[in-house]
Motif scaffolding. Structure first.
Motif, short mmCIF file in Angstrom:
data_model
loop_
_atom_site.label_atom_id
_atom_site.label_comp_id
_atom_site.label_asym_id
_atom_site.label_seq_id
_atom_site.Cartn_x
_atom_site.Cartn_y
_atom_site.Cartn_z
N ALA A 323 65.54 27.14 102.30
CA ALA A 323 65.49 25.79 101.72
C ALA A 323 65.33 25.85 100.21
N LEU A 324 64.56 26.82 99.72
CA LEU A 324 64.37 26.96 98.28
C LEU A 324 65.70 27.30 97.61
N GLN A 325 66.45 28.23 98.18
CA GLN A 325 67.75 28.57 97.60
C GLN A 325 68.70 27.38 97.63
N ASN A 326 68.70 26.65 98.73
CA ASN A 326 69.60 25.50 98.86
C ASN A 326 69.24 24.37 97.88
N ALA A 327 68.00 24.32 97.45
CA ALA A 327 67.56 23.24 96.56
C ALA A 327 68.01 23.43 95.12
N LEU A 328 68.45 24.63 94.76
CA LEU A 328 68.87 24.86 93.38
C LEU A 328 70.24 24.23 93.15
N PRO A 329 70.42 23.45 92.08
CA PRO A 329 71.72 22.87 91.78
C PRO A 329 72.81 23.94 91.64
N PRO A 330 74.02 23.66 92.12
CA PRO A 330 75.11 24.64 92.05
C PRO A 330 75.39 25.15 90.64
N ARG A 331 75.09 24.31 89.63
CA ARG A 331 75.33 24.71 88.23
C ARG A 331 74.65 26.02 87.89
N TRP A 332 73.53 26.33 88.53
CA TRP A 332 72.73 27.50 88.18
C TRP A 332 72.76 28.58 89.25
N SER A 333 73.52 28.38 90.31
CA SER A 333 73.47 29.28 91.45
C SER A 333 74.11 30.64 91.18
N ALA A 334 75.19 30.68 90.40
CA ALA A 334 75.96 31.92 90.25
C ALA A 334 75.12 33.06 89.68
N LEU A 335 74.21 32.75 88.77
CA LEU A 335 73.40 33.79 88.11
C LEU A 335 71.96 33.80 88.61
N ALA A 336 71.69 33.14 89.71
CA ALA A 336 70.30 33.00 90.18
C ALA A 336 69.75 34.31 90.73
N GLN A 337 68.43 34.48 90.56
CA GLN A 337 67.70 35.63 91.09
C GLN A 337 66.36 35.15 91.62
N TRP A 338 65.69 36.03 92.38
CA TRP A 338 64.39 35.72 92.97
C TRP A 338 63.28 36.46 92.23
N ALA A 339 62.08 35.86 92.23
CA ALA A 339 60.89 36.54 91.73
C ALA A 339 59.70 36.10 92.58
N ALA A 340 58.88 37.07 93.01
CA ALA A 340 57.69 36.78 93.81
C ALA A 340 56.82 38.02 93.83
N GLY A 341 55.58 37.86 94.29
CA GLY A 341 54.67 38.99 94.40
C GLY A 341 55.04 39.90 95.56
N LEU A 342 54.56 41.13 95.52
CA LEU A 342 54.89 42.11 96.56
C LEU A 342 54.48 41.65 97.96
N PRO A 343 53.28 41.06 98.17
CA PRO A 343 52.95 40.59 99.52
C PRO A 343 53.95 39.58 100.07
N THR A 344 54.50 38.75 99.20
CA THR A 344 55.51 37.78 99.65
C THR A 344 56.74 38.49 100.15
N TRP A 345 57.19 39.49 99.40
CA TRP A 345 58.38 40.23 99.84
C TRP A 345 58.10 41.05 101.10
N ASN A 346 56.91 41.57 101.23
CA ASN A 346 56.58 42.30 102.46
C ASN A 346 56.60 41.36 103.67
N SER A 347 56.14 40.14 103.46
CA SER A 347 56.21 39.16 104.55
C SER A 347 57.66 38.86 104.91
N ALA A 348 58.51 38.70 103.89
CA ALA A 348 59.92 38.40 104.13
C ALA A 348 60.62 39.54 104.86
N ARG A 349 60.22 40.77 104.57
CA ARG A 349 60.82 41.92 105.26
C ARG A 349 60.50 41.91 106.75
N GLY A 350 59.39 41.29 107.10
CA GLY A 350 58.98 41.27 108.50
C GLY A 350 59.54 40.12 109.31
N PHE A 351 60.26 39.20 108.68
CA PHE A 351 60.82 38.07 109.43
C PHE A 351 61.90 38.55 110.39
N GLU A 352 61.89 37.95 111.59
CA GLU A 352 62.85 38.33 112.62
C GLU A 352 63.58 37.10 113.14
#
Length: 456
Positions: A323-352
């Motif tokens: 939902a966060l990715q979808n909320a970004l206007p298309p004008r800025w999508s082509a060059l978009a990147q993610w930033a978050a703390g390591l625990p957040t990414w570890n949680s994302a790695r565990g999603f099934e």
């Protein structure tokens, strides 16, 4: 005595000076050996040719001194090519020599140099001069500068004059840090702790304390029929201002280290860079903007459209990231990147998925939902349901719309004697390093930040 000026063509400067000294010595010996003070015609002709050669060498030396004192023509290319080297060329050569193993630092200095007509190129040329680097090392060992050579004193004087010019005429009282030791140049761009320098827009400021620019969300284009009036496509222009703030690091060192001044400097450099990196990493993320940079989280939290609030749950889910990715206007999508703390990414790695498969297998290659992700350890990561408040756990957007400004010309104050609690010398000297940097979001709509608030 034999002397053939034709055989001297192609000699370098040192060889010509050596030949000049040799001729003078031989001519003096020839005159001393003459009994009645006269010399024969052959010897006179030889001396005459030698005198002409000396005049040529002296003329070349005067020209070299003239070029060295001229800020826009600092050296000659070759003896046979009198075309002067521009200040930009000289600065680029210094960058190539001093920072040959640091590509990121080279790129930073090249941006500062630009066309070579401004103060940035002067800074690289003066603060990057190897003679100044040697002089700076001696000043660290002895702030009185008693061991400085004439060339080193001249290099220090040039650096102090430039420092005053960069400080709008104020007498700072400090010494410019050599380019290869300057944290503003040498801060690592690829570190995991502070990736913002790698993915954001970074500018250098040579004079003044505020970066001023223009921002816009873009101009709207249109298809226009024949003979139809064009629509008004005037963009809404913003005029952002990003001030720079002072960061400091104080390093005491004992008298016993004086004779190892150069080694101490090279050992201190990574420590100073690390200190500046750690200090700025937090400020670029969550800085208040009061006496320190405005962090990206702080700026986006104040921009209501940029914050995406999760549903009723108080834990991170895969759907929230989608939902966060979808909320970004298309004008800025082509060059978009993610930033978050390591625990957040570890949680994302565990999603099934419902079938037990990994939801985001591309994370093993450094991407999430087709876009690169980075660890920004100063962001919120642990969501505590027992507390009440916001938890900004992830940012998605075009980070070129987040600006980091570095004020070039890091300075140190050298303190000859440190005093103890009873105001008696401790046998130590001190180095107070200070640098200036700032940051802020230029276009808040280029980002979306996920907030998972807790209400208990």
């Amino acid at each position: 005595m034999t002397f053939n000026p034709e055989s001297l063509h192609g000699l370098n400067r040192e060889q010509r000076l050596a030949k000049r000294a040799e001729f003078v010595e031989q001519a003096q010996a020839l005159l001393a050996d003459s009994n009645d003070g006269t010399i024969d015609a052959d010897a006179f002709e030889t001396i005459e040719r030698g005198v002409k050669f000396i005049d040529e060498v002296n003329e070349r030396e005067a020209r070299l001194r003239e070029l060295a004192q001229n800020s826009t023509h600092v050296e000659r290319t070759t003896p046979d090519n009198p075309k002067p080297v521009t200040q930009r060329d000289a600065a680029l050569r210094i960058v190539e020599r001093s920072l040959k193993d640091h590509e990121d630092a080279q790129a930073t200095c090249e941006r500062v140099i630009g066309s070579g007509e401004g103060i940035g190129a002067q800074w690289v040329r003066v603060a990057g001069d190897p003679v100044y680097s040697d002089a700076f090392a001696k000043l660290v060992a002895d702030p009185r500068g008693l061991d400085l050579t004439d060339r080193e004193r001249a290099a220090v004087a040039a650096a102090r004059q430039l420092s005053r010019a960069m400080s709008t005429g104020a007498n700072t009282g400090g010494e410019l840090v050599p380019v290869h030791l300057d944290p503003a140049v040498m801060i690592t761009n690829g570190g995991n702790v502070n990736p913002l320098r790698a993915i954001s827009r970074v500018e250098q400021l040579a004079v003044g304390g505020v970066w001023r620019g223009v921002s816009s969300e873009g101009v709207t284009a249109e298809w226009l029929p024949e003979a139809a009036e064009a629509a008004d496509a005037s963009p809404d222009l913003g005029q952002p201002e990003v001030p720079v703030h002072k960061g400091t690091a104080f390093v005491p060192y004992s008298f016993e280290l004086e004779h190892d001044g150069v080694d101490v400097l090279h050992n201190l450099q990574p420590l100073l860079v690390d200190a500046a990196n750690n200090l700025t990493a937090t400020a670029y993320t969550t800085g208040s903007g009061n006496g320190r940079p405005t962090g990206i989280v702080t700026a986006l939290a104040a921009a209501v459209p940029s914050v995406v609030i999760s549903g009723t749950g108080e834990a991170l889910t895969a759907d929230q990231l989608v939902a966060l990715q979808n909320a970004l206007p298309p004008r800025w999508s082509a060059l978009a990147q993610w930033a978050a703390g390591l625990p957040t990414w570890n949680s994302a790695r565990g999603f099934e998925t419902v079938n037990g498969a990994v939801r985001f297998p591309e994370m093993a290659a450094g991407q999430l939902l087709g876009r690169p992700f980075h660890e920004l350890s100063n962001m919120d990561s642990t969501i505590d349901p027992s507390t009440t408040g916001d938890n900004f756990v992830a940012i998605y957007g075009d980070f070129k719309q987040f600006l980091i400004v570095d004020r070039i010309g890091t300075t140190v104050e050298l303190i000859p004697n440190l005093l103890g609690p009873n105001q008696r010398p401790t046998g130590q000297r001190g180095m107070l390093l200070y640098f200036r940097t700032g940051s802020d979001v230029l276009v808040p709509n280029a980002f979306r930040m996920l907030n998972i608030p807790t209400t208990t």
